[in-house]
Design an enzyme around this catalytic site. Structure first.
Site, PDB file in Angstrom:
ATOM      1  N   GLY A  45       0.831  -1.199   0.000  1.00  0.00           N
ATOM      2  CA  GLY A  45       0.000   0.000   0.000  1.00  0.00           C
ATOM      3  C   GLY A  45       0.862   1.244   0.000  1.00  0.00           C
ATOM      4  N   GLN A  50       3.023  10.030   1.747  1.00  0.00           N
ATOM      5  CA  GLN A  50       4.326   9.362   1.807  1.00  0.00           C
ATOM      6  C   GLN A  50       5.258   9.811   0.691  1.00  0.00           C
ATOM      7  OE1 GLN A  50       2.436   5.224   2.373  1.00  0.00           O
ATOM      8  NE2 GLN A  50       4.393   5.050   3.453  1.00  0.00           N
ATOM      9  N   CYS A  92       6.167  -0.335   7.570  1.00  0.00           N
ATOM     10  CA  CYS A  92       5.787   0.836   6.789  1.00  0.00           C
ATOM     11  C   CYS A  92       6.979   1.274   5.957  1.00  0.00           C
ATOM     12  CB  CYS A  92       5.345   1.964   7.727  1.00  0.00           C
ATOM     13  SG  CYS A  92       4.847   3.463   6.854  1.00  0.00           S
ATOM     14  N   LEU A  93       6.715   1.600   4.701  1.00  0.00           N
ATOM     15  CA  LEU A  93       7.794   2.055   3.819  1.00  0.00           C
ATOM     16  C   LEU A  93       8.406   3.358   4.341  1.00  0.00           C
ATOM     17  CD1 LEU A  93       6.083   1.280   0.396  1.00  0.00           C
ATOM     18  CD2 LEU A  93       7.958  -0.010   1.468  1.00  0.00           C
ATOM     19  N   HIS A 134      -4.213   1.285   7.821  1.00  0.00           N
ATOM     20  CA  HIS A 134      -2.845   1.831   7.823  1.00  0.00           C
ATOM     21  C   HIS A 134      -2.734   3.014   6.847  1.00  0.00           C
ATOM     22  CE1 HIS A 134       1.704   1.076   7.881  1.00  0.00           C
ATOM     23  NE2 HIS A 134       1.566   1.849   6.811  1.00  0.00           N
ATOM     24  N   GLU A 135      -3.295   2.857   5.638  1.00  0.00           N
ATOM     25  CA  GLU A 135      -3.185   3.926   4.624  1.00  0.00           C
ATOM     26  C   GLU A 135      -4.044   5.141   4.983  1.00  0.00           C
ATOM     27  OE1 GLU A 135      -0.757   3.484   2.959  1.00  0.00           O
ATOM     28  OE2 GLU A 135      -0.617   1.297   2.970  1.00  0.00           O
ATOM     29  N   HIS A 138      -2.318   7.323   7.395  1.00  0.00           N
ATOM     30  CA  HIS A 138      -1.319   8.213   6.773  1.00  0.00           C
ATOM     31  C   HIS A 138      -1.968   9.532   6.332  1.00  0.00           C
ATOM     32  CE1 HIS A 138       2.474   6.060   6.545  1.00  0.00           C
ATOM     33  NE2 HIS A 138       1.923   4.982   6.004  1.00  0.00           N
TER      34      HIS A 138
HETATM   35  O1  GNR Z   1       4.167  -2.671   2.515  1.00  0.00           O
HETATM   36  C1  GNR Z   1       3.553  -2.548   3.580  1.00  0.00           C
HETATM   37  N1  GNR Z   1       3.297  -3.663   4.320  1.00  0.00           N
HETATM   38  C2  GNR Z   1       2.439  -3.669   5.409  1.00  0.00           C
HETATM   39  C3  GNR Z   1       2.433  -4.804   6.216  1.00  0.00           C
HETATM   40  C4  GNR Z   1       1.596  -4.878   7.296  1.00  0.00           C
HETATM   41  C5  GNR Z   1       0.748  -3.842   7.583  1.00  0.00           C
HETATM   42  C6  GNR Z   1       0.747  -2.694   6.793  1.00  0.00           C
HETATM   43  C7  GNR Z   1       1.590  -2.613   5.715  1.00  0.00           C
HETATM   44  S1  GNR Z   1       1.554  -1.199   4.708  1.00  0.00           S
HETATM   45  C8  GNR Z   1       3.164  -1.207   4.042  1.00  0.00           C
HETATM   46  C9  GNR Z   1       3.313  -0.144   2.971  1.00  0.00           C
HETATM   47  C10 GNR Z   1       3.119   1.211   3.586  1.00  0.00           C
HETATM   48  O2  GNR Z   1       3.904   1.729   4.339  1.00  0.00           O
HETATM   49  N2  GNR Z   1       2.009   1.834   3.313  1.00  0.00           N
HETATM   50  O3  GNR Z   1       1.751   3.032   3.869  1.00  0.00           O
HETATM   51 NI    NI Z   2       2.849   3.066   5.734  1.00  0.00          NI
END
Ligand code: GNR
Ligand code: NI
Length: 171
Positions: A45, A50, A92-93, A134-135, A138
């Site tokens: 995601g 980001q 998270c990236l 999660h997204e 952000h």
């Molecule tokens: O790549 C991602 N893997 C992930 C694994 C578990 C829970 C959430 C994520 S999101 C993350 C990519 C990211 O940072 N998206 O904002």
């Molecule tokens: Ni993230």
């Protein structure tokens, strides 16, 4: 075009993003770039802030690890229903080299617009449900580490500071 992913503690990640008012060609290009950047990383995601764009756009693709849904692009996504509890490991990236378990809802219903401007409803569970939460976080300037207990958050911050110090010494 692959964009640069901002990382903690960049203050841009803490800003709240604004709703998209009109889906212009620029918004479609943003969504394309976000998908390309997500697949390149690779990640499941990505949210526009980001890459430093404070508009409410997210892309998700959990197909490799989850129920096959393929690429989801959601504009102005809102969680309209949530139920159950999950406690799974997240990364998270924008928070490289750190992972921790986070408490989330197990199932969510998300409404938003697709790239054609049509209202869409996504029903998600498992990894896809976690990815939506999660997204969308952000878009409100929230990182998964903001959900940690004070003790775990403190340990994370110490580790992050140490990593930055060590990186600085190499120069
Ligand atoms: O790549 C991602 N893997 C992930 C694994 C578990 C829970 C959430 C994520 S999101 C993350 C990519 C990211 O940072 N998206 O904002
Ligand atoms: Ni993230």
């Amino acid at each position: 075009m692959i964009r640069k992913i901002l990382t903690y503690p960049n203050p841009e990640l803490k800003k709240k993003s604004s709703p998209v008012t009109i889906i212009t060609e620029a918004v479609r290009e943003l969504a394309r770039d976000m998908a390309e950047t997500m697949y390149d990383a690779p990640g499941i995601g990505l949210a526009a802030p980001q890459i430093g764009v404070h508009q409410r756009v997210i892309v998700i693709d959990t197909a490799e690890k989850d129920q096959a849904e393929g690429l989801i692009t959601a504009i102005n996504p809102v969680i309209v229903h949530a139920e159950g509890e999950a406690y799974e490991e997240e990364g998270c990236l924008s928070v490289p080299k750190y992972a921790a378990n986070v408490r989330r809802h197990a199932k969510v219903v998300v409404k938003g617009l697709d790239l054609e401007g049509n209202e869409q409803t996504w029903r998600a569970e498992g990894l896809l449900a976690i990815a939506f939460q999660h997204e969308i976080d952000h878009l409100d300037g929230i990182l998964f580490v903001d959900h940690l207990s004070p003790l775990k958050r403190d340990l994370f911050q110490r580790k992050a500071r140490k990593m930055m110090e060590d990186a600085g010494e190499e120069r």
